[in-house]
Structures are given as C-alpha cells and as structure tokens.
Design a protein around this motif. Structure first.
Motif, short mmCIF file in Angstrom:
data_model
loop_
_atom_site.label_atom_id
_atom_site.label_comp_id
_atom_site.label_asym_id
_atom_site.label_seq_id
_atom_site.Cartn_x
_atom_site.Cartn_y
_atom_site.Cartn_z
N SER A 131 0.82 -1.22 0.00
CA SER A 131 0.00 0.00 0.00
C SER A 131 0.85 1.27 0.00
N LYS A 135 0.61 4.12 -2.91
CA LYS A 135 0.33 5.55 -2.68
C LYS A 135 1.42 6.43 -3.28
N LYS A 139 0.97 9.26 -6.39
CA LYS A 139 1.38 10.66 -6.32
C LYS A 139 2.29 11.02 -7.49
N MET A 145 -6.37 7.42 -7.10
CA MET A 145 -6.10 6.32 -6.18
C MET A 145 -7.06 5.16 -6.37
N VAL A 213 -5.33 11.62 -2.84
CA VAL A 213 -4.43 10.67 -2.22
C VAL A 213 -4.02 11.18 -0.85
N SER A 214 -3.93 10.24 0.09
CA SER A 214 -3.56 10.61 1.44
C SER A 214 -2.20 11.30 1.47
N ALA A 219 3.58 7.04 3.48
CA ALA A 219 3.11 6.37 2.28
C ALA A 219 4.12 6.45 1.16
N SER A 408 -6.14 2.74 1.52
CA SER A 408 -6.04 3.63 0.35
C SER A 408 -6.79 4.93 0.55
#
Length: 444
Positions: A131, A135, A139, A145, A213-214, A219, A408
């Motif tokens: 994961s 991520k 980016k 995502m 996206v986080s 990540a 996610s």
C-alpha cells in the motif's frame, strides 16, 4: 437413520438451514467462521435426524481428514509468504516491475505486481505490504487512487482465489480430490486474464473518479534495501516450476529414470514449498525463529476454518443430496456452472472467499458424477469453477474490501463502483476461461 431413507425435503432443508446459519453468523453477527461452521454442523445434523454421537463423530472425522491432507501445505505456504514479506523480497520485485513499465503505466504495473506478489502471499497481507508503494506511485504518476488501489487489489485477488497454496482453493482441491499440481498450474494461467480484466475494468470504471491521495508521509516510503531481483523471485518461481514440471511429466512410466524420480519428489507441493522456504531464508539477516513461529501461528487460524469446513462437508455427506439431485436432469446439464453459481452465491452472501469455496466444495463433492465431472480433469475443472465463483462479489461484508478501502483512503461509494463491480467482471472472465480449458482437456 440410514442415509438413503432421508427424504429430499429433509436433506435440502438441512443443507439450506446450515448455509443460512453460516451466512447469518459470519455476516450479521461477525462470529468466527469456525464456530459458525461448527454450529451449522449441529443444526444440519439435527435436521437430518442424526444422533448426537454420530454428529460429533462425523465432525471429528471431517476435521481430521481435511487437516491431515492440507495442514502441511497451508503451514508451508503461509510461512513462505511471511519470510518474503519480511526480507523485503516483495518490494524488490515490485520496484523491478515498476522500472520496466514506467510510472506512466503505473496502474498496470501495480496489477502485475499484485499478480506476482499474490502467488505466495494472501491478498490482504499483500495489499497492506504494497500500500505504501501504491500511494507513492499514485502521487508520482497523478493516477487516481481508486484506479491504483483497484488495479493492485484485483491482481492480488486473482491468484488468491485460483491458485494453491491459498487456503480456499487448496481446501477445495483436497475436498474434491483434485490433483494439486495441475490445479496450481491451470489456476495460475487462468488468473492472468482474470487479473488483466480486473485492471482494464478498474481503468475504465475509475477514470471519472478523482480521489485525493492521502498525505501520509509514510506512504511515500519504499524499501530500498533487500535481496537481489533474482533471489527475490526464485523462492516463488522455483516451487511453481517444480510442481508444474512434475504435473506435466509422464511419471507413470514403468521404469522411470533417476531424473524423473527426482522430479517426482521435488515436485510434490509440500517439498516444493519447503525448497522455496529454504531459498527465502538465505535472504533473512535475523528473526528467523520469530518468523517461523509467526508462520505456524498464522497458519493455525486458517487451519481452524478449513477444519470447520471439512466437518460441515462430512455432515452434508450424510444427507446424500447427490443421490436425490442425480435424478434431476437440469442439474446435470449445468455442468461447471453449478459449482460456479453456488460458490458465487455463498461468497456474495457472507463475504469470505475461503468460507464460500470450502462450503461449496462440500456441497459439490457428492454431485461430481451428476455434473459429469467425476474424472481426473473434471475434478480440476470443478475446483477452478468454484475458484472463479469465489471472486464475486466482493463488497462490504468482505474483510479484503475494507483493507483496500482503509489503506487507500477510499470511500465506500467509489469502492463499490469500481472494485466490487470489477470482481464481477473477473469472475465471469475466469469461468469463461475454465469452460475453454474444459474443452481443451476433453480433446486430449
């Protein structure tokens, strides 16, 4: 009460009541699958009119038989996955594929990575491990995502449902008495179009959904140190190669050569996986004893569920439903569609692919002659058809669904629109491939 004296209504009533109880307890009340299966055994046995002593004896026999045949395979497969994860081999393999495909095809790359990494590692564990990389790549590439996550998830999911030593398909192989090596080989091949269809659907369905996206800084971190690419892939490739060679070799010759005898030994799934473990252990710098212990403990939880499935299957055998349904020509005409549909209904209803295929295998085993699948190749086809059915439909009652969502940062709505519908596509593509395989094998 003798088996042949149980009326059809009573047999079907016991079957449906047992399945309904499993679905209710696991999906609604979140009861552990083993206890749900155990209670289903008691309920079904009671409806069939079996004495309590017979029910308990049948439960014990069912547990012992299935664990006796699959226990070592599950333990070794689980341990191999853990070692590859902790040695950094999975990330080395992932980074290698990314370098070959480029960030412009990042979603496709993650799908390929999922397929490769998913061979020895359970889909939920594989997704968690990858994961962070997923991520970071989202980016760098600017890909939504939902597309990245669903592409990775479907790659992992394809081999999880279709290829031993993953627990569900392995248990079904044991219950149906199919040849493990050929199920593994054909399952690996069918998982390719299944994985590709999952990626293509993810890219199509997710192209209009832009999900942020986080910003989790962790990540973007990836493991840069680890084994070489060769040593990362060998623990996975060598066992598969050994098993495939054994399955395809003509080992039934009267006087096999020394080489064929060696292949016959090394290609035994348990021996092949042990070879993979030894290769993987050479890349560990520490914590070998801890990982071996963790592998055994994690496998124990899986074996408990498989044992419960074996017990339920033994109880269902007492109902002798096969002799009743054998008189129904429409059932026989369904062929491989019957195991596919039964498994798909169970999967959709209660969420676990493993529980679905274990339960379906117990139902299908006595029906093999009725479906025209009571042959060496027919049993392989039946297992693979159930594997295809165990893919669909993954939604909110599936733990893997939540792993994808939470790791996610995705909302349920996006997951249902892209990933859940993708599992339907994967299941249909897989059963179509199983049908084509059945035509090919029948021509041999």
């Amino acid at each position: 009460m003798a088996m042949n004296t149980i009326p059809l209504i009573q047999s079907l009533g016991g079957l449906l009541a047992g399945i309904a109880l499993i679905v209710l307890l696991t999906a609604r009340f979140r009861i552990h699958a083993f206890f749900a299966l155990l209670l289903a055994c008691l309920l079904t046995g009671g409806i069939l009119g079996l004495p309590i002593n017979d029910i308990l004896a049948t439960i014990k026999t069912g547990i012992g038989t299935i664990i006796g045949s699959l226990g070592l395979l599950i333990i070794l497969g689980t341990t191999l996955g853990l070692i590859l994860e902790h040695s950094g081999s999975t990330t080395v393999l992932a980074n290698y594929v990314l370098r070959r495909t480029g960030t412009g095809r990042s979603a496709m790359a993650m799908n390929i990575i999922g397929y490769l990494v998913g061979m020895p590692i359970f889909c939920d564990s594989g997704f968690i491990v990858l994961s962070g990389l997923n991520k970071a790549l989202a980016k760098r590439s600017g890909t939504p995502m939902i597309i990245m996550a669903s592409s990775l998830a479907t790659g992992l999911y394809a081999v999880h449902c279709l290829m031993p030593p993953h627990p569900g398909i392995t248990a079904a192989t044991g219950t149906i008495h199919a040849e493990t090596g050929k199920v593994m080989l054909y399952g690996l091949l069918i998982a390719i179009p299944a994985s590709i269809s999952g990626y293509l659907w993810s890219a199509f369905a997710g192209r209009r959904i832009a999900v942020t996206v986080s910003n989790d800084t962790a990540a973007a971190e990836t493991i840069t140190k680890g084994p070489s690419v060769l040593m990362s892939v060998l623990p996975v490739a060598i066992p598969i190669l050994l098993i495939a060679i054994r399955s395809l070799s003509h080992l039934e010759v009267t006087h096999p050569s020394l080489l064929l005898q060696l292949i016959a030994i090394l290609g035994i799934p348990e021996v092949a996986l042990s070879t993979g473990i030894l290769l993987a252990l050479t890349q560990l710098k520490s914590n070998m004893s801890i990982l071996l212990q963790e592998g055994a403990e994690k496998a124990a939880g899986i074996l408990v569920i498989i044992g419960g499935g074996g017990a339920f299957g033994a109880i269902l055998a007492k109902a002798d439903i096969g002799s009743h349904i054998a008189q129904n020509q429409s059932v026989a005409a369904m062929g491989l569609l019957l195991p596919f549909l039964v498994t798909a209904l169970l999967k959709t209803a209660q969420g676990s692919s493993t529980v679905a295929i274990i339960t379906a295998a117990a139902i299908m085993q006595p029906l093999l002659p009725v479906m025209g699948l009571d042959t060496v190749n027919g049993r392989i086809i039946c297992v693979l058809a159930m594997g295809a059915g165990s893919m669909m439909i993954s939604h909110t009652n599936d733990a893997y669904f939540w792993v994808i969502s939470k790791f996610s940062g995705l909302e349920i709505k996006e997951m249902l629109r892209v990933y859940s519908t993708g599992t339907i596509v994967m299941g249909l593509v897989s059963v179509a491939c199983v049908y084509l395989l059945s035509l090919f094998l029948s021509g041999l």
